[in-house]
Enzyme design. Structure first.
Site, PDB file in Angstrom:
ATOM      1  N   CYS A 126       0.576  16.773  27.082  1.00  0.00           N
ATOM      2  CA  CYS A 126       0.936  18.153  27.425  1.00  0.00           C
ATOM      3  C   CYS A 126       2.443  18.330  27.585  1.00  0.00           C
ATOM      4  CB  CYS A 126       0.212  18.597  28.686  1.00  0.00           C
ATOM      5  SG  CYS A 126       0.142  17.367  29.976  1.00  0.00           S
ATOM      6  N   ARG A 228       5.781  14.492  39.715  1.00  0.00           N
ATOM      7  CA  ARG A 228       4.628  15.326  40.073  1.00  0.00           C
ATOM      8  C   ARG A 228       5.001  16.194  41.253  1.00  0.00           C
ATOM      9  NH1 ARG A 228       0.781  15.816  36.629  1.00  0.00           N
ATOM     10  NH2 ARG A 228       0.475  13.577  36.504  1.00  0.00           N
ATOM     11  N   HIS A 235       3.482  22.876  33.719  1.00  0.00           N
ATOM     12  CA  HIS A 235       4.571  21.895  33.783  1.00  0.00           C
ATOM     13  C   HIS A 235       5.913  22.578  33.521  1.00  0.00           C
ATOM     14  CE1 HIS A 235       1.573  18.891  34.036  1.00  0.00           C
ATOM     15  NE2 HIS A 235       1.585  18.393  32.799  1.00  0.00           N
TER      16      HIS A 235
HETATM   17  C1  2RA Z   1      -0.314  14.565  33.382  1.00  0.00           C
HETATM   18  N1  2RA Z   1       0.421  14.702  31.066  1.00  0.00           N
HETATM   19  O1  2RA Z   1       0.247  15.648  33.570  1.00  0.00           O
HETATM   20  C2  2RA Z   1      -0.474  13.999  31.986  1.00  0.00           C
HETATM   21  C3  2RA Z   1      -1.893  13.999  31.536  1.00  0.00           C
HETATM   22  N2  2RA Z   1      -2.449  15.279  31.474  1.00  0.00           N
HETATM   23  O2  2RA Z   1      -0.783  13.873  34.296  1.00  0.00           O
END
Ligand code: 2RA
Length: 330
Positions: A126, A228, A235
């Site tokens: 992604c 994250r 994202h």
């Molecule tokens: C994530 N791109 O965002 C990776 C898997 N979807 O964790």
């Protein structure tokens, strides 16, 4: 047109159902596949009920297309079995992406590589998809020299359990199954996926390898840091791009504005820029904060946001299926 959806009950699988319906994909029969414990359960698609079946049942039904979002090990085991009965597999996992004989496709960039012989097609990661949607048109015009990307990734990229962890922590309930090594609420984890070679995570290695394959260009350098963050809509990526050739900012904005699937949101005087809260549920890749890097020539900074479950996964996969159909490759 029979279409199997492997991983029908997962987050991406659920979004694929939504996208298939929204885009009125011309399937005549949906074959939902999920884990053994879900076999027999019913899902609703376009007002009709479909029973979840086992993998072998789906293979025996010989669908023309199988959309996979069920993890790498499942894909490694079962994608070849679908292909062996003539099914074309479009797989969301990382299992096949860097295999020399498998195509890694973002339709707006390299769908023309596809042929009838491609029976297992890889959907890119992604965070890669949204990045290359912007890098590709600029590479054609100005020649990439080096890319530095820092991502701020939604918990939806990890899956439902991660969303549940965040929501539980927001609600003050720390007694929740932890997907991450730490609390994610009020935090930022500089780790997406596990650590691998040279202390990079697998996510960062995907960002450093997949774009070159998709764009068919091994001549530029790229490095990545994947983080994250407690966000659910999509994202975000801060990208620094050094080109071989100089550029004009207005021309850059014009090139991106004229790129199908990309929307430029760039009016900082009015605080107009891309944000995951507003990208959620949309298929476009949003780009803004486009500005010269004042520290060195021929270098640009920008901010790229997209819904990782849509263009970053489900929509891109369905667009590949649409291309196969439109070009009589299935
Ligand atoms: C994530 N791109 O965002 C990776 C898997 N979807 O964790």
């Amino acid at each position: 047109m029979k279409v199997a959806l492997v991983g029908a009950t997962g987050m991406v699988g659920q979004v694929m159902l939504k996208v298939l319906e929204e885009r009125n994909f011309p399937l005549t029969e949906l074959i939902p596949v999920a884990s053994e414990k879900s076999v027999g359960k019913v899902i609703n698609f376009k007002g009709k009920e479909y029973q979840i079946v086992s993998m072998q049942t789906a293979i025996d039904m010989k669908p023309e297309i199988a959309l996979f979002s069920a993890g790498g090990s499942t894909s490694l085991e079962f994608a070849p079995k679908f292909a062996a009965v003539g099914t074309t597999v479009i797989d969301n996992s990382s299992a096949w992406r860097m295999e020399a004989d498998k195509k890694l496709i973002v339709p707006e960039i390299n769908a023309k590589e596809l042929s009838k012989e491609d029976k297992i097609i890889a959907n890119p990661n992604c965070s890669t998809i949204q990045l290359v949607m912007v890098l590709h048109p600029l590479n054609l015009k100005y020649n990439l020299k080096r890319v530095i990307v820092s991502t701020y990734q939604s918990v939806t990229g990890t899956g439902k359990n991660a969303v549940d962890q965040l929501n539980a922590e927001i609600a003050g309930n720390s007694d929740v199954a932890k997907v991450y090594p730490y609390e994610i609420f009020k935090n930022a984890l500089p780790q997406c996926d596990v650590f691998s070679n040279d202390d990079y995570t697998k996510e960062e290695i995907k960002l450093m390898t997949e774009p070159k394959k998709i764009m068919g260009d091994q001549t530029f350098n790229i490095t990545a840091t994947a983080v994250r963050v407690p966000v659910q809509g999509g994202h975000s990526e801060s990208v620094n791009i050094e080109f071989e050739n100089d550029f004009d900012l207005d021309e850059v904005r014009k090139i991106l504005s004229n790129t199908p699937g990309v929307i430029v949101l760039d009016d900082v005087k009015n605080s107009i820029y891309p944000m995951p809260l507003y990208a959620e549920g949309k298929d476009e890749v949003f780009v803004g904060r486009i500005r010269k890097d004042l520290s060195q020539p021929k270098t640009l900074n920008m901010w790229i946001v997209a819904d990782n479950l849509r263009k970053g996964a489900a929509t891109n996969a369905v667009q590949i299926a649409e291309y196969l159909l439109e070009n009589k490759l299935v």
